[in-house]
Design a protein around this motif. Structure first.
Motif: not given
Length: 324
Positions: A33, A35-36, A55, A69, A73-76, A295, A317
């Protein structure tokens, strides 16, 4: 979801014909994973990378939300909210060299945004009132955008001049390629054209017929259309495409497969090199290289989404896939 979109997606993905097996890769692959995406009904479909900043942007098929994203930074975060500017879906996404984000809506057309201000720059709508499904898009070096229509089996074009004339307003999409005469026979209303990519030199475009399992080469200069000679496999269920360095990656959605192809210099033929099959792909709809990593969008369309009942794995994700 409108009946049109539901029927169209079902036609696109629930195909019972089996494709010939592709050779398995001996290279070790890894799916993780990257990004979330916040929200319990996201069902993402498209993804794009800003070539200037790194980005990434992903879109929700169910309500049109566009997420941003940022590396590290993992969370969008929400970039464009659900329903913005009347957009019901966010399918194909692309960021051009000028920093404009193009977002397709399956039943209307495409909207263009400034990634800095989030301001809507222009909207292009499909001509006529017949059934339509604007799906994916690619941008050529001259700044023109090409968009596939999966129901009408045409590819629209938006030139830089057309974009400039439409600034701040709405305009009508113009078909550039009509593939109805070259595609294999199909059921009325069946999905055909899906992913599309542009050769970095601008000499040709490649677009996939996910129902007919074929790949087509489009010549922007002459308008010529030809079927690409495929060796070692086919494009059944192929959705999004990525092309770089003479290689083509395809996401085969309901098969949970990513295939990699070696493309000839003129785009007339392609040979399958590797194949990754992994349930962890969660019905991959498209893919893009960003910051050196492939991705992949995990749509989960079969988990309570357009393709079936059930409960999706939360959070939705974007996967990072290595070794393919």
């Amino acid at each position: 979801m409108s009946p049109l979109r539901s029927t169209a997606v079902a036609a696109a993905l629930l195909i019972t014909t089996l494709a010939p097996a592709l050779p398995a890769s001996a290279t070790k692959t890894q799916v993780s994973t990257a990004y979330e995406l916040p929200g319990d009904r996201v069902y993402p479909e498209g993804i794009a990378v800003d070539p200037r900043t790194g980005d990434l942007y992903a879109g929700s098929y169910t309500d049109g939300t566009v997420f941003k994203m940022t590396p590290g930074h993992r969370v969008a975060k929400v970039f464009l909210p659900a329903g913005a500017d009347g957009r019901d879906t966010a399918n194909g996404l692309k960021v051009d060299r000028a920093g404009r984000l193009w977002v397709t809506d399956s039943t209307t057309g495409v909207s263009v945004y400034d990634t800095r201000s989030r301001r809507l720059l222009a909207t292009f709508v499909v001509p006529g009132k017949g059934a339509t499904f604007v799906n994916d898009l690619a941008i050529t070096p001259d700044g023109s955008a090409y968009l596939t229509d999966s129901v009408r089996s045409v590819v629209y074009r938006v030139t830089p001049k057309q974009l400039a004339r439409a600034a701040g307003g709405r305009a009508t999409l113009t078909p550039r390629f009509d593939l109805n005469k070259v595609l294999d026979p199909r059921e009325p209303g069946a999905f055909t054209l899906n992913g599309i990519v542009a050769d970095p030199s601008g000499r040709y475009l490649l677009t996939v017929d996910m129902t007919g399992a074929d790949l087509y080469r489009l010549d922007p200069a002459s308008g010529a259309i030809r079927r690409v000679a495929l060796t070692g496999g086919d494009m059944l269920h192929a959705d999004g495409l990525e092309l770089r360095g003479g290689r083509l990656w395809a996401a085969h959605n309901v098969d949970n497969v990513i295939s990699r192809w070696k493309v000839t210099g003129n785009g007339s033929a392609a040979r399958v090199e590797r194949r990754l099959t992994d349930e962890a792909l969660q019905v991959p709809t498209t893919l893009v290289f960003g910051n050196g990593t492939l991705h992949v969008v995990r749509s989960q369309f079969d988990k309570g989404g357009p393709l079936g009942e059930g409960t999706p794995q939360i959070p939705f994700s974007i996967a990072a896939v290595r070794g393919i």
